[in-house]
Design an enzyme around this catalytic site. Sequence first.
Site, PDB file in Angstrom:
ATOM      1  N   GLU A   4       0.828  -1.226   0.000  1.00  0.00           N
ATOM      2  CA  GLU A   4       0.000   0.000   0.000  1.00  0.00           C
ATOM      3  C   GLU A   4       0.855   1.266   0.000  1.00  0.00           C
ATOM      4  OE1 GLU A   4      -3.223  -0.101   2.877  1.00  0.00           O
ATOM      5  OE2 GLU A   4      -3.290   2.075   2.948  1.00  0.00           O
ATOM      6  N   ASP A  55       4.584 -14.157  12.154  1.00  0.00           N
ATOM      7  CA  ASP A  55       3.213 -14.578  11.855  1.00  0.00           C
ATOM      8  C   ASP A  55       2.267 -13.394  12.086  1.00  0.00           C
ATOM      9  OD1 ASP A  55       0.685 -15.683  11.847  1.00  0.00           O
ATOM     10  OD2 ASP A  55       1.201 -17.405  13.092  1.00  0.00           O
ATOM     11  N   HIS A  57      -1.995  10.333  -1.044  1.00  0.00           N
ATOM     12  CA  HIS A  57      -1.997   9.194  -1.973  1.00  0.00           C
ATOM     13  C   HIS A  57      -1.726   9.639  -3.403  1.00  0.00           C
ATOM     14  CE1 HIS A  57      -3.159   5.739   0.356  1.00  0.00           C
ATOM     15  NE2 HIS A  57      -4.116   6.404   0.963  1.00  0.00           N
ATOM     16  N   LYS A  71      -7.084  -0.764  11.771  1.00  0.00           N
ATOM     17  CA  LYS A  71      -6.498  -1.243  10.509  1.00  0.00           C
ATOM     18  C   LYS A  71      -5.304  -0.351  10.135  1.00  0.00           C
ATOM     19  CE  LYS A  71      -6.024  -1.658   5.850  1.00  0.00           C
ATOM     20  NZ  LYS A  71      -5.273  -0.795   4.926  1.00  0.00           N
TER      21      LYS A  71
END
Length: 432
Positions: free
Chosen positions: A85, A285, A383, A269
């Site tokens: 991302e 992991d 972005h 998130k």
Amino acid sequence: MSDQLPDQHRKFYQMTLSERLDQLAAESGLPMDVLDALSGKTGLEPAQADHMIENAVGVYSLPIGIARNFIINDHPVLVPMAIEEPSVIAGASFMAQLAAKNGGFHASSTLPEMIGQIQILDVKDLNEAQSRLLEHKDELLAAAATLDPLLSRFGGGPRGIEVRRIYNSPIGPFLVLHLIYDVRDAMGANAINTALEKLAPQVSQISGGRVHLRILTNLADRRLARSSVTIRTADLAFEGYSGETVRDGIIEAWAFAQVDPYRAATHNKGIMNGVDAVILATGNDWRAVEAGAHAYAARSGRYTSLTTWAKDHDGNLTGVLEMPMAVGIVGGATRVHPGAQAALKLMKVESANQLAEIIVSVGLAQNLAALRALATEGIQRGHMGLHARQVAISAGAVENEIDRLADQLVREGVIRTDRAEQILKEWRKQSS
Ligand code: MEV
């Protein structure tokens, strides 16, 4: 290269890939053959992958970049992040720079204690069986202590036993035994699962019940990492936004996540954007840490934010992130994957706790980056720059044309390949 800055003035993000690697070698003191495992020149071989999983057919790549400017417990750290991302690494680096001006991140962690669970069914009297198991606690711990001599040599091993009674479940009442296990620098899943399976017959015999599941819990709430940061309000000001506006906007954004699970999911998130990227880069992991993070975020019975942001008594912005962090630096993919080994060397990590403290600091920086953007100009502007670069590259721009073209596209507010191709054609016609 007339419009490029001279080498010594160029920032890391303005360099070419190979210049960045040279710079990384110079800063870290690592030889290029170690860094080759990060650059993609070497790395995980299909033959190694074949020993890691079943039915392997090859290896899968992701971009890996370096988050810069991190000062954690007074030490500078170059943080490798594997992520697809855009804006994540830029966001972390930028917030780390703000933090560095203010003393950096202060991180700590608990002992690396994992919890393993044994489900005990068909128990006649839960109270009585619980008491019996607790009476035999020392015996069970002594038995568990013999199971992993290597871990014991490094100072790890079983630390405690707890027994929980579950009265209401779809299958009726049962007991749950928790084995607390110090796994030192390992993630610990293998050590603890082995111990649980070996102890199971003894547990069954003592409790008089039937042992069913024997597995670690990912809600590793005895293995927590914590990072905090304080930023002077004046340092938060940018463009038309005063420091106070940014600080209060961040606290308001956090309050939304604090009370609303819909927002908390997205807020967390954003934290995991940073956390997972370092976990992935180090061969750990990430699903285990994800599971632990979200279970921890819901520990009060209501899902909420993993971070807390507030105004301190001097009016500065102060933030904390605390979450379970079951990561290791020995064993598993961490040991086999050359990229993971290089990542650990780059960070000069010597213990799992140190790695956990870095990861949680990156998560905190990432959350700050997201909240600052969301509370001010929105996240799309950030972005757009990277998106424009990707469009410029796909239109055929090379070398210094890329940034120049991306800038022009952003200025025009038209980030499309057809427009990029047109501009490029005009430039090249002019220069020929
Ligand atoms: C995007 O990957 C992450 C954010 O949505 C996080 C947030 O909303 O806090 C920007």
